[in-house]
Design a protein around this motif. Structure first.
Motif, PDB file in Angstrom:
ATOM      1  N   TYR A   1       0.880  -1.220  -0.051  1.00  0.00           N
ATOM      2  CA  TYR A   1      -0.145  -0.026  -0.050  1.00  0.00           C
ATOM      3  C   TYR A   1       0.762   1.248   0.122  1.00  0.00           C
ATOM      4  N   PHE A   2       1.677   1.403   0.944  1.00  0.00           N
ATOM      5  CA  PHE A   2       2.811   2.647   1.160  1.00  0.00           C
ATOM      6  C   PHE A   2       3.793   2.598   0.372  1.00  0.00           C
ATOM      7  N   GLY A   3       4.218   1.404  -0.262  1.00  0.00           N
ATOM      8  CA  GLY A   3       5.723   1.258  -1.181  1.00  0.00           C
ATOM      9  C   GLY A   3       6.754   0.816  -0.561  1.00  0.00           C
ATOM     10  N   GLU A   4       6.806   1.079   0.864  1.00  0.00           N
ATOM     11  CA  GLU A   4       7.868   0.551   1.735  1.00  0.00           C
ATOM     12  C   GLU A   4       7.301  -0.067   3.073  1.00  0.00           C
ATOM     13  N   GLU A   5       8.421  -0.608   3.638  1.00  0.00           N
ATOM     14  CA  GLU A   5       8.097  -1.327   5.022  1.00  0.00           C
ATOM     15  C   GLU A   5       7.740  -0.154   6.183  1.00  0.00           C
ATOM     16  N   PRO A   6       7.032  -0.623   7.152  1.00  0.00           N
ATOM     17  CA  PRO A   6       6.998   0.423   8.131  1.00  0.00           C
ATOM     18  C   PRO A   6       8.436   0.787   8.876  1.00  0.00           C
ATOM     19  N   GLU A   7       8.566   2.152   9.136  1.00  0.00           N
ATOM     20  CA  GLU A   7       9.685   2.650   9.789  1.00  0.00           C
ATOM     21  C   GLU A   7       9.758   1.713  11.129  1.00  0.00           C
ATOM     22  N   THR A   8      11.101   1.389  11.543  1.00  0.00           N
ATOM     23  CA  THR A   8      11.328   0.570  12.860  1.00  0.00           C
ATOM     24  C   THR A   8      12.543   1.295  13.308  1.00  0.00           C
ATOM     25  N   ILE A   9      12.778   0.981  14.730  1.00  0.00           N
ATOM     26  CA  ILE A   9      13.993   1.197  15.355  1.00  0.00           C
ATOM     27  C   ILE A   9      14.269   0.057  16.313  1.00  0.00           C
ATOM     28  N   ASP A  10      15.612  -0.555  16.364  1.00  0.00           N
ATOM     29  CA  ASP A  10      15.880  -1.346  17.473  1.00  0.00           C
ATOM     30  C   ASP A  10      16.145  -0.656  18.652  1.00  0.00           C
ATOM     31  N   LEU A  11      15.339  -1.120  19.747  1.00  0.00           N
ATOM     32  CA  LEU A  11      14.970  -0.558  20.886  1.00  0.00           C
ATOM     33  C   LEU A  11      15.443  -1.583  21.943  1.00  0.00           C
ATOM     34  N   PHE A  12      16.188  -1.064  23.164  1.00  0.00           N
ATOM     35  CA  PHE A  12      16.533  -2.223  23.917  1.00  0.00           C
ATOM     36  C   PHE A  12      16.246  -1.572  25.481  1.00  0.00           C
ATOM     37  N   VAL A  13      16.000  -2.418  26.399  1.00  0.00           N
ATOM     38  CA  VAL A  13      15.685  -1.689  27.798  1.00  0.00           C
ATOM     39  C   VAL A  13      16.966  -2.472  28.631  1.00  0.00           C
ATOM     40  N   VAL A  14      17.778  -1.956  29.275  1.00  0.00           N
ATOM     41  CA  VAL A  14      18.963  -2.585  30.123  1.00  0.00           C
ATOM     42  C   VAL A  14      18.504  -2.196  31.663  1.00  0.00           C
ATOM     43  N   ALA A  15      18.276  -3.360  32.225  1.00  0.00           N
ATOM     44  CA  ALA A  15      18.111  -3.103  33.671  1.00  0.00           C
ATOM     45  C   ALA A  15      18.527  -4.129  34.630  1.00  0.00           C
ATOM     46  N   GLU A  16      19.387  -4.098  35.621  1.00  0.00           N
ATOM     47  CA  GLU A  16      19.994  -4.889  36.372  1.00  0.00           C
ATOM     48  C   GLU A  16      20.889  -6.143  35.624  1.00  0.00           C
ATOM     49  N   GLY A  17      21.641  -5.473  34.612  1.00  0.00           N
ATOM     50  CA  GLY A  17      22.492  -5.892  33.658  1.00  0.00           C
ATOM     51  C   GLY A  17      21.955  -6.999  32.885  1.00  0.00           C
ATOM     52  N   GLU A  18      20.623  -6.768  32.696  1.00  0.00           N
ATOM     53  CA  GLU A  18      20.115  -7.639  31.622  1.00  0.00           C
ATOM     54  C   GLU A  18      19.532  -6.709  30.410  1.00  0.00           C
ATOM     55  N   THR A  19      19.708  -7.346  29.187  1.00  0.00           N
ATOM     56  CA  THR A  19      19.362  -6.399  28.075  1.00  0.00           C
ATOM     57  C   THR A  19      18.170  -6.992  27.355  1.00  0.00           C
ATOM     58  N   THR A  20      17.253  -6.464  27.192  1.00  0.00           N
ATOM     59  CA  THR A  20      16.093  -6.864  26.507  1.00  0.00           C
ATOM     60  C   THR A  20      15.385  -6.027  25.426  1.00  0.00           C
TER      61      THR A  20
END
Length: 413
Positions: free
Chosen positions: A116-135
């Motif tokens: 429909y729009f001619g390109e894929e949705p814009e996305t970012i790689d997003l991480f939450v770091v807490a107590e030494g763990e990255t998600t």
């Protein structure tokens, strides 16, 4: 600024090796802007004193770039900014992140968006770091959703392309007609550049404009409606759009193309559910009469007693399924101004009556325990009924050849 002592923006531009650090002294800014302090400092002077640029030379790689925001010294902060799980949930709902990689519907949705729009949705790689763990954070959509009485499955995905590339959306339809209770996914969400605008209120209002009692039907679905960024102007609060002609036209189209058919389907399902529940209640009432008749008859046969038990068991299952949706059905009746047709209490009473009939039938079976020939027939009848129920379940999941093999083994056994 209201939540932290310092606000730090860190960024590097593509092709440069310098990291720019723009540091805001939030305590100084808020104190000077407090009306109780008199506001004697000129704004330009205050900004010059409270904002500092601290470049880091040769601290970044030229081929890499980033933008980072740090809130330092969180003191008067809501839990949503300090609880790691709360932060992940909020970002998964609002940020322009991708769908979870293991969600089977993702590829289909992205492909239709691109067509429909001619390109894929814009996305970012997003991480939450807490107590030494990255998600890594992904959108929270999946194949199962909670409602007030349990869990229902995502039955299908439907796409809604708007005219003139103004909007495109996907809507998930559920296996049951009930409101999703998970706030991260319930309802239809408006997104611009894949960023959520407001919560579910925009579509709840659109459903209500179709018909006042339809507002709740937005939560019977999950989905996203992506608005073309060139067609709308976000308002100052970023919880909606300026009432331009373009946005007014888009709203009219959304109501006609999405809200009206979805609400009508949900309403029809509710009406059908009312009829089905009435049928369950009537069948249970008839079962109670049968049970009383058999209990008072000296000529009741074991076949009649077994049939009573099996019928009670089937009605108990039907009543349990009806209990899962009766709340939403009664809510529809109240919203339509017909509170007198609510059936929740009637269904609860009927379900208790079924349990009484089952107990009564078990007691009646005792009449035949001293008659060995009839007891053998009773056992065979019970076995046949159980075998039939097992085969009904197998038939729903196995291919015909496998079903026949299983059936032969069970019958021979």
């Amino acid at each position: 600024m209201a939540y932290c002592s310092e606000l730090l923006f860190r960024a590097s531009f593509p092709g440069e090796t310098t990291i720019s650090n723009i540091r805001f002294d939030c305590d100084k800014l808020l104190k000077a802007m407090n009306p109780d302090e008199g506001g004697e400092t000129e704004l330009a002077s205050l900004l010059a004193k409270a904002i500092v640029n601290e470049p880091e030379l040769d601290a970044a790689k030229a081929e890499e770039h980033f933008f980072e925001v740090r809130l330092i010294g969180l003191s008067q902060t809501p839990d949503s900014l300090t609880d790691a799980d709360g932060v992940k949930d909020y970002l998964s709902e609002t940020a322009p992140v991708d769908f979870a990689p293991d969600w089977p519907r993702a590829a289909e949705i992205i492909a239709d968006y691109k067509s429909y729009f001619g390109e894929e949705p814009e996305t970012i790689d997003l991480f939450v770091v807490a107590e030494g763990e990255t998600t890594q954070v992904f959108k929270p959509y999946g194949e199962a959703y909670q409602h007030a009485k349990g869990t229902m499955d995502l039955k299908s995905i439907e796409f809604f392309p708007g005219d003139d590339n103004q909007y495109w959306g996907w809507v998930g339809r559920m296996s049951e007609s009930a409101a999703v209770t998970d706030w991260r996914t319930r309802g239809l969400r408006v997104r611009v550049r894949n960023i959520q605008v407001d919560g579910t209120e925009i579509f709840e209002n659109l459903f209500t404009q179709v018909k006042p009692s339809y507002g709740r039907f937005s939560s019977y679905h999950v989905g996203e409606i992506h608005i073309d960024a060139e067609s709308v102007i976000p308002n100052a609060r970023r919880d909606g759009f300026e009432e331009t002609k373009s946005w007014i036209d888009i709203k009219s189209s959304l109501m006609a193309a999405i809200c009206q058919p979805l609400a009508s389907d949900a309403y029809d399902a509710s009406q059908k559910g009312q009829t089905q529940i009435s049928k369950v209640v009537d069948d249970i009432d008839n079962l109670v009469i049968r049970g009383q008749t058999l209990a008072n008859s000296s000529r009741a046969s074991y076949d009649q007693v077994v049939d009573l038990m099996n019928t009670a068991k089937r009605l108990r299952r039907r009543a349990a399924l009806a209990m899962k949706v009766v709340g939403d059905i009664d809510e529809t009746a109240v919203a339509d101004g017909n509170p007198e047709v609510q059936q929740g209490m009637l269904l609860q009473d009927a379900a208790r009556s079924v349990e009484t009939v089952e107990t009564q039938a078990k007691m009646l079976v005792g009449r035949f325990l001293d008659e060995e020939d009839r007891l053998g027939a009773l056992r065979q009848r019970l076995r046949d009924e159980i075998l039939k129920e097992v085969l009904d379940v197998v038939n729903a999941f196995a291919d015909p050849a496998t079903y026949q093999k299983i059936r032969r083994k069970l019958v021979e056994g």
